[in-house]
Motif scaffolding. Structure first.
Motif, PDB file in Angstrom:
ATOM      1  N   ALA A  83       0.872  -1.083  -0.112  1.00  0.00           N
ATOM      2  CA  ALA A  83      -0.050   0.132   0.037  1.00  0.00           C
ATOM      3  C   ALA A  83       0.841   1.265   0.019  1.00  0.00           C
ATOM      4  O   ALA A  83       0.468   2.146  -0.779  1.00  0.00           O
ATOM      5  N   VAL A  84       1.919   1.291   0.635  1.00  0.00           N
ATOM      6  CA  VAL A  84       2.871   2.388   0.664  1.00  0.00           C
ATOM      7  C   VAL A  84       4.241   1.875  -0.164  1.00  0.00           C
ATOM      8  O   VAL A  84       5.054   1.632  -0.028  1.00  0.00           O
ATOM      9  N   CYS A 103       5.239   9.418  -0.479  1.00  0.00           N
ATOM     10  CA  CYS A 103       5.453   7.905  -0.790  1.00  0.00           C
ATOM     11  C   CYS A 103       4.136   7.402  -0.841  1.00  0.00           C
ATOM     12  O   CYS A 103       3.412   7.698   0.103  1.00  0.00           O
ATOM     13  N   GLY A 104       3.958   6.493  -1.790  1.00  0.00           N
ATOM     14  CA  GLY A 104       2.522   6.011  -2.005  1.00  0.00           C
ATOM     15  C   GLY A 104       1.656   7.002  -3.148  1.00  0.00           C
ATOM     16  O   GLY A 104       0.598   6.671  -2.872  1.00  0.00           O
ATOM     17  N   GLY A 138       7.235   9.965   1.425  1.00  0.00           N
ATOM     18  CA  GLY A 138       6.300   9.766   2.556  1.00  0.00           C
ATOM     19  C   GLY A 138       7.197   9.080   3.608  1.00  0.00           C
ATOM     20  O   GLY A 138       6.683   9.294   4.756  1.00  0.00           O
ATOM     21  N   THR A 139       8.286   8.332   3.539  1.00  0.00           N
ATOM     22  CA  THR A 139       8.786   7.790   4.869  1.00  0.00           C
ATOM     23  C   THR A 139      10.296   8.511   5.147  1.00  0.00           C
ATOM     24  O   THR A 139      11.008   8.354   6.048  1.00  0.00           O
ATOM     25  N   ALA A 140      10.496   9.210   4.043  1.00  0.00           N
ATOM     26  CA  ALA A 140      11.999   9.890   4.252  1.00  0.00           C
ATOM     27  C   ALA A 140      12.225  10.983   5.110  1.00  0.00           C
ATOM     28  O   ALA A 140      13.152  10.797   6.286  1.00  0.00           O
ATOM     29  N   THR A 141      11.167  11.962   5.318  1.00  0.00           N
ATOM     30  CA  THR A 141      11.424  12.968   6.207  1.00  0.00           C
ATOM     31  C   THR A 141      10.854  12.429   7.690  1.00  0.00           C
ATOM     32  O   THR A 141      11.352  12.969   8.706  1.00  0.00           O
ATOM     33  N   ALA A 142      10.057  11.380   7.768  1.00  0.00           N
ATOM     34  CA  ALA A 142      10.069  10.718   9.198  1.00  0.00           C
ATOM     35  C   ALA A 142      10.935  10.221   9.658  1.00  0.00           C
ATOM     36  O   ALA A 142      11.185  10.244  10.851  1.00  0.00           O
ATOM     37  N   TYR A 143      11.704   9.433   8.640  1.00  0.00           N
ATOM     38  CA  TYR A 143      13.091   8.728   9.287  1.00  0.00           C
ATOM     39  C   TYR A 143      14.198   9.858   9.629  1.00  0.00           C
ATOM     40  O   TYR A 143      14.649   9.994  10.852  1.00  0.00           O
ATOM     41  N   ALA A 233       4.303   6.902   9.716  1.00  0.00           N
ATOM     42  CA  ALA A 233       4.250   7.433   8.287  1.00  0.00           C
ATOM     43  C   ALA A 233       3.658   6.196   7.544  1.00  0.00           C
ATOM     44  O   ALA A 233       2.704   6.342   6.683  1.00  0.00           O
ATOM     45  N   MET A 234       4.139   4.992   7.733  1.00  0.00           N
ATOM     46  CA  MET A 234       3.938   4.100   6.859  1.00  0.00           C
ATOM     47  C   MET A 234       2.241   3.679   7.237  1.00  0.00           C
ATOM     48  O   MET A 234       1.563   3.480   6.607  1.00  0.00           O
TER      49      MET A 234
END
Length: 273
Positions: A83-84, A103-104, A138-143, A233-234
């Motif tokens: 889904a992501v 992302c996604g 989608g996940t980069a800035t969260a990381y 985020a995921m």
């Protein structure tokens, strides 16, 4: 700036608000530098990723940060059952150049002749076969916010909050009563918060990886709290990307969430990634 026993600084990075707050005033300059350096490092990541795309499936060297971001994105794709999907960015190439979507996400029909499983990350080598196009937003800035918060807390022994757009993470001993946040709960005592949107003012937002179009979700946005920002985020992106079954799927993930349902009127400006 001081807010009820905390000390913070705010600025803008690529049209997104950045917030860095600490409980120890002396740690604020170092905390700001830590976040600014990591954001600056994302420029090098973009150049490396562009080189990987130009290589058309041949393996190219990838730096430590890019390897981490790709690993997190592929892990999110696997954990969400696709889904992501960080490879739906291929649809972006069929549109006019604009802000990189999350992302996604993507625009228009998506060529599904391949998927995220075809991306190869072996040691220091990355290969992205065409027509795939990695979109790590989608996940980069969260990381990044998670690692920055953890680093500042570990090095300076202070409570810290780091937020970029709708990605927020805290670490270390927080202020009495918790950190004040704008989305989800009124305060946060630990972990991370992430908000995902179906619609955004820039035309982007979460997309159904099967079609590249807007997902048929009953929600227009959802905020998720989780111990780690990348996981939050995921979960937030997947809950929207899965469409009608997203709410039930998210309910089984053991996290708190704050959805916003769709309205019949025109949508209000949504939170940027």
């Amino acid at each position: 700036m001081s807010v009820e026993g905390t000390f913070e600084v705010r600025w803008w990075w690529r049209d997104r608000p950045v917030r860095v707050a600490v409980t120890d005033r002396t740690a604020l300059p170092a905390a700001r530098r830590t976040v600014a350096r990591r954001l600056a490092g994302l420029r090098a990541v973009e150049l490396e990723l562009a080189r990987a795309h130009r290589a058309a499936g041949r393996s190219v060297p990838a730096g430590p940060l890019l390897r981490d971001l790709v690993s997190v994105a592929l892990g999110a794709a696997e954990a969400s059952g696709g889904a992501v999907d960080p490879t739906v960015g291929a649809a972006r190439l069929r549109r006019a150049v604009g802000p990189v979507p999350a992302c996604g996400s993507g625009w228009g029909p998506v060529d599904r002749s391949g998927d995220w499983r075809a991306v190869s990350l072996r040691g220091e080598l990355l290969a992205v076969p065409p027509p795939l196009w990695l979109d790590l937003g989608g996940t980069a800035t969260a990381y990044v916010v998670q690692r920055c918060a953890e680093r500042v807390a570990a090095r300076h022994g202070t409570g810290v909050l780091v937020a970029l757009g709708s990605r927020l993470a805290v670490a270390g001993p927080g202020p009495a009563g918790g950190w004040r946040v704008a989305q989800g709960p009124p305060t946060l005592t630990g972990g991370a918060l992430v908000t995902a949107d179906v619609l955004r003012p820039d035309g982007g937002g979460v997309r159904d990886p099967r079609t590249g179009g807007s997902p048929a979700s009953p929600w227009r946005a959802v905020t998720v709290a989780a111990p780690d920002a990348a996981r939050a985020a995921m979960l937030a992106v997947a809950a929207l990307a899965r469409g009608a079954d997203g709410p039930e799927w998210l309910a089984g993930q053991g996290v708190r969430s704050w959805p916003r349902t769709r309205r019949t009127a025109l949508p209000q400006p949504a939170t940027r990634w």
